[in-house]
Design a protein around this motif. Structure first.
Motif, PDB file in Angstrom:
ATOM      1  N   ALA A 197      -8.563   2.649  19.709  1.00 32.78           N
ATOM      2  CA  ALA A 197      -7.663   3.238  20.702  1.00 32.78           C
ATOM      3  C   ALA A 197      -6.369   3.717  20.058  1.00 32.78           C
ATOM      4  CB  ALA A 197      -7.366   2.227  21.804  1.00 32.78           C
ATOM      5  N   LEU A 198      -5.863   2.973  19.097  1.00 31.64           N
ATOM      6  CA  LEU A 198      -4.640   3.389  18.414  1.00 31.64           C
ATOM      7  C   LEU A 198      -4.858   4.678  17.634  1.00 31.64           C
ATOM      8  CD1 LEU A 198      -3.334  -0.056  17.091  1.00 31.64           C
ATOM      9  CD2 LEU A 198      -2.121   1.458  18.670  1.00 31.64           C
ATOM     10  N   GLU A 199      -5.962   4.763  16.892  1.00 35.01           N
ATOM     11  CA  GLU A 199      -6.211   5.942  16.075  1.00 35.01           C
ATOM     12  C   GLU A 199      -6.565   7.168  16.912  1.00 35.01           C
ATOM     13  OE1 GLU A 199      -8.753   5.348  12.702  1.00 35.01           O
ATOM     14  OE2 GLU A 199      -7.750   3.496  12.114  1.00 35.01           O
ATOM     15  N   ALA A 200      -6.838   6.968  18.191  1.00 36.14           N
ATOM     16  CA  ALA A 200      -7.092   8.100  19.088  1.00 36.14           C
ATOM     17  C   ALA A 200      -5.799   8.735  19.572  1.00 36.14           C
ATOM     18  CB  ALA A 200      -7.924   7.645  20.288  1.00 36.14           C
ATOM     19  N   LEU A 201      -4.657   8.093  19.286  1.00 35.22           N
ATOM     20  CA  LEU A 201      -3.369   8.639  19.711  1.00 35.22           C
ATOM     21  C   LEU A 201      -2.896   9.695  18.721  1.00 35.22           C
ATOM     22  CD1 LEU A 201      -1.630   5.255  20.634  1.00 35.22           C
ATOM     23  CD2 LEU A 201      -2.619   6.926  22.235  1.00 35.22           C
ATOM     24  N   PRO A 202      -2.323  10.806  19.185  1.00 37.18           N
ATOM     25  CA  PRO A 202      -1.863  11.868  18.287  1.00 37.18           C
ATOM     26  C   PRO A 202      -0.821  11.358  17.295  1.00 37.18           C
ATOM     27  CG  PRO A 202      -1.932  12.646  20.543  1.00 37.18           C
ATOM     28  CD  PRO A 202      -2.154  11.161  20.608  1.00 37.18           C
ATOM     29  N   GLY A 203      -0.995  11.702  16.041  1.00 37.34           N
ATOM     30  CA  GLY A 203      -0.055  11.308  15.016  1.00 37.34           C
ATOM     31  C   GLY A 203      -0.238   9.901  14.496  1.00 37.34           C
ATOM     32  N   VAL A 204      -1.219   9.178  15.025  1.00 35.26           N
ATOM     33  CA  VAL A 204      -1.467   7.798  14.601  1.00 35.26           C
ATOM     34  C   VAL A 204      -2.722   7.763  13.735  1.00 35.26           C
ATOM     35  CG1 VAL A 204      -1.951   5.432  15.330  1.00 35.26           C
ATOM     36  CG2 VAL A 204      -0.372   6.850  16.650  1.00 35.26           C
ATOM     37  N   GLY A 205      -2.540   7.560  12.440  1.00 36.84           N
ATOM     38  CA  GLY A 205      -3.664   7.429  11.533  1.00 36.84           C
ATOM     39  C   GLY A 205      -3.952   5.969  11.224  1.00 36.84           C
ATOM     40  N   ARG A 206      -4.777   5.757  10.228  1.00 35.68           N
ATOM     41  CA  ARG A 206      -5.184   4.396   9.885  1.00 35.68           C
ATOM     42  C   ARG A 206      -3.996   3.532   9.454  1.00 35.68           C
ATOM     43  NH1 ARG A 206     -10.048   2.045   8.945  1.00 35.68           N
ATOM     44  NH2 ARG A 206     -10.026   0.121   7.715  1.00 35.68           N
ATOM     45  N   LYS A 207      -3.093   4.108   8.656  1.00 39.68           N
ATOM     46  CA  LYS A 207      -1.956   3.333   8.173  1.00 39.68           C
ATOM     47  C   LYS A 207      -1.065   2.893   9.328  1.00 39.68           C
ATOM     48  CE  LYS A 207       1.676   5.215   6.265  1.00 39.68           C
ATOM     49  NZ  LYS A 207       2.588   5.943   5.358  1.00 39.68           N
ATOM     50  N   THR A 208      -0.740   3.828  10.227  1.00 40.84           N
ATOM     51  CA  THR A 208       0.098   3.482  11.380  1.00 40.84           C
ATOM     52  C   THR A 208      -0.574   2.428  12.247  1.00 40.84           C
ATOM     53  OG1 THR A 208       1.134   5.665  11.404  1.00 40.84           O
ATOM     54  CG2 THR A 208       1.208   4.401  13.459  1.00 40.84           C
ATOM     55  N   ALA A 209      -1.864   2.588  12.487  1.00 41.21           N
ATOM     56  CA  ALA A 209      -2.596   1.602  13.284  1.00 41.21           C
ATOM     57  C   ALA A 209      -2.549   0.232  12.612  1.00 41.21           C
ATOM     58  CB  ALA A 209      -4.042   2.052  13.469  1.00 41.21           C
ATOM     59  N   ASN A 210      -2.702   0.206  11.295  1.00 39.46           N
ATOM     60  CA  ASN A 210      -2.654  -1.067  10.584  1.00 39.46           C
ATOM     61  C   ASN A 210      -1.302  -1.746  10.717  1.00 39.46           C
ATOM     62  OD1 ASN A 210      -5.276  -1.291   9.605  1.00 39.46           O
ATOM     63  ND2 ASN A 210      -4.843  -0.174   7.717  1.00 39.46           N
ATOM     64  N   VAL A 211      -0.219  -0.958  10.655  1.00 41.91           N
ATOM     65  CA  VAL A 211       1.117  -1.545  10.808  1.00 41.91           C
ATOM     66  C   VAL A 211       1.265  -2.168  12.192  1.00 41.91           C
ATOM     67  CG1 VAL A 211       3.584  -1.079  10.921  1.00 41.91           C
ATOM     68  CG2 VAL A 211       2.212   0.011   9.152  1.00 41.91           C
ATOM     69  N   VAL A 212       0.868  -1.452  13.228  1.00 41.97           N
ATOM     70  CA  VAL A 212       1.004  -1.959  14.598  1.00 41.97           C
ATOM     71  C   VAL A 212       0.144  -3.205  14.793  1.00 41.97           C
ATOM     72  CG1 VAL A 212       0.617  -1.438  17.042  1.00 41.97           C
ATOM     73  CG2 VAL A 212       1.625   0.286  15.536  1.00 41.97           C
ATOM     74  N   LEU A 213      -1.091  -3.154  14.313  1.00 45.75           N
ATOM     75  CA  LEU A 213      -1.980  -4.310  14.466  1.00 45.75           C
ATOM     76  C   LEU A 213      -1.420  -5.532  13.748  1.00 45.75           C
ATOM     77  CD1 LEU A 213      -5.424  -2.527  13.990  1.00 45.75           C
ATOM     78  CD2 LEU A 213      -4.551  -3.547  16.107  1.00 45.75           C
ATOM     79  N   ASN A 214      -0.814  -5.320  12.589  1.00 39.35           N
ATOM     80  CA  ASN A 214      -0.281  -6.434  11.811  1.00 39.35           C
ATOM     81  C   ASN A 214       1.032  -6.940  12.384  1.00 39.35           C
ATOM     82  OD1 ASN A 214       1.721  -7.170   9.363  1.00 39.35           O
ATOM     83  ND2 ASN A 214      -0.330  -7.942   8.904  1.00 39.35           N
ATOM     84  N   VAL A 215       2.001  -6.044  12.520  1.00 41.04           N
ATOM     85  CA  VAL A 215       3.360  -6.458  12.889  1.00 41.04           C
ATOM     86  C   VAL A 215       3.438  -6.890  14.351  1.00 41.04           C
ATOM     87  CG1 VAL A 215       5.757  -5.686  13.077  1.00 41.04           C
ATOM     88  CG2 VAL A 215       4.372  -5.004  11.114  1.00 41.04           C
ATOM     89  N   ALA A 216       2.814  -6.148  15.237  1.00 43.41           N
ATOM     90  CA  ALA A 216       2.917  -6.450  16.666  1.00 43.41           C
ATOM     91  C   ALA A 216       1.932  -7.515  17.117  1.00 43.41           C
ATOM     92  CB  ALA A 216       2.701  -5.171  17.479  1.00 43.41           C
ATOM     93  N   PHE A 217       0.729  -7.506  16.530  1.00 45.40           N
ATOM     94  CA  PHE A 217      -0.328  -8.375  17.035  1.00 45.40           C
ATOM     95  C   PHE A 217      -0.789  -9.436  16.037  1.00 45.40           C
ATOM     96  CE2 PHE A 217      -1.000  -4.237  19.333  1.00 45.40           C
ATOM     97  CZ  PHE A 217      -0.462  -4.665  20.541  1.00 45.40           C
TER      98      PHE A 217
END
Length: 213
Positions: A110-130
């Motif tokens: 779901a994160l990578e389906a958002l515009p401008g959100v690639g694998r690296k950005t998704a990884n940061v959110v998954l790690n830092v937020a969750f």
């Protein structure tokens, strides 16, 4: 690096910084996602300067959309590629509202389906937020992983997979923070600060320097 060297490498970094944090400033998962999206090819310092002003007036998907494209651009124009980033952020806010009730999703897909959100950005959110043990491989982590021999790889994905396979589980959640900070302040691209490096004894580059001496 051998498994024993990897253990000593991370144990040393952990002793120096037991609770590493991202240098991006945020107060919610949405603010984190926004900051990371804006940080591509930009410094954390530059992003923080812009988001301090932005988040003071718009820190939810609804408020970002209310600014409009031009309004959003006026807050982030000091950041590189700000026009395309503003467009992606506006589109992301619409999708968050339409598909996720205005909340940041917790799944990679779901994160990578958002515009401008690639694998690296998704990884940061998954790690830092969750708190998930993901590895967001930026230029610092890519360099440190290859230079030290920790997890050599020709692509960011190869390095990410190598880190997930080689970093001991006890260090995995915080590993990407330690590696980013080490690359940013010690193992720098042009002038690595080897004389001030606490983990040089475990590093392939350190071993090469000893052999040359």
């Amino acid at each position: 690096m051998t498994p024993a060297q990897i253990e000593r490498f991370f144990a040393t970094l952990q002793r120096a910084n037991p609770a590493p944090q991202t240098e991006l400033e945020y107060a919610s998962v949405f603010e984190l996602l926004t900051a990371v999206l804006l940080s591509a090819q930009a410094t954390d310092v530059g992003v923080n300067k812009a988001t301090r002003r932005l988040f003071a007036v718009a820190n939810t998907p609804q408020k970002i959309l209310a600014l409009g494209q031009d309004g959003l651009e006026s807050y982030i124009k000091t950041i590189g590629l700000y026009r395309s980033k503003a467009r992606h952020l506006m589109e992301t806010c619409r999708l968050l509202i339409d598909r996720h009730g205005g909340q940041v999703p917790r799944s990679r897909e779901a994160l990578e389906a958002l515009p401008g959100v690639g694998r690296k950005t998704a990884n940061v959110v998954l790690n830092v937020a969750f708190g998930e043990p993901t590895m967001a491989v930026d230029t610092h982590i890519f360099r440190v992983s290859n230079r030290t021999g920790l997890a050599p790889g020709a692509t960011p994905l190869a390095v990410e997979q190598g880190l997930l396979a080689r970093v001991p589980e006890a260090y995995r959640v915080d590993a990407h923070h330690w590696l980013i900070l080490h690359g940013r302040y010690v193992c720098q691209a042009r002038k690595p600060q080897c004389s001030h490096c606490t983990v040089i004894a475990e590093c392939d580059m350190g071993s090469s320097l000893k052999s040359a001496a």
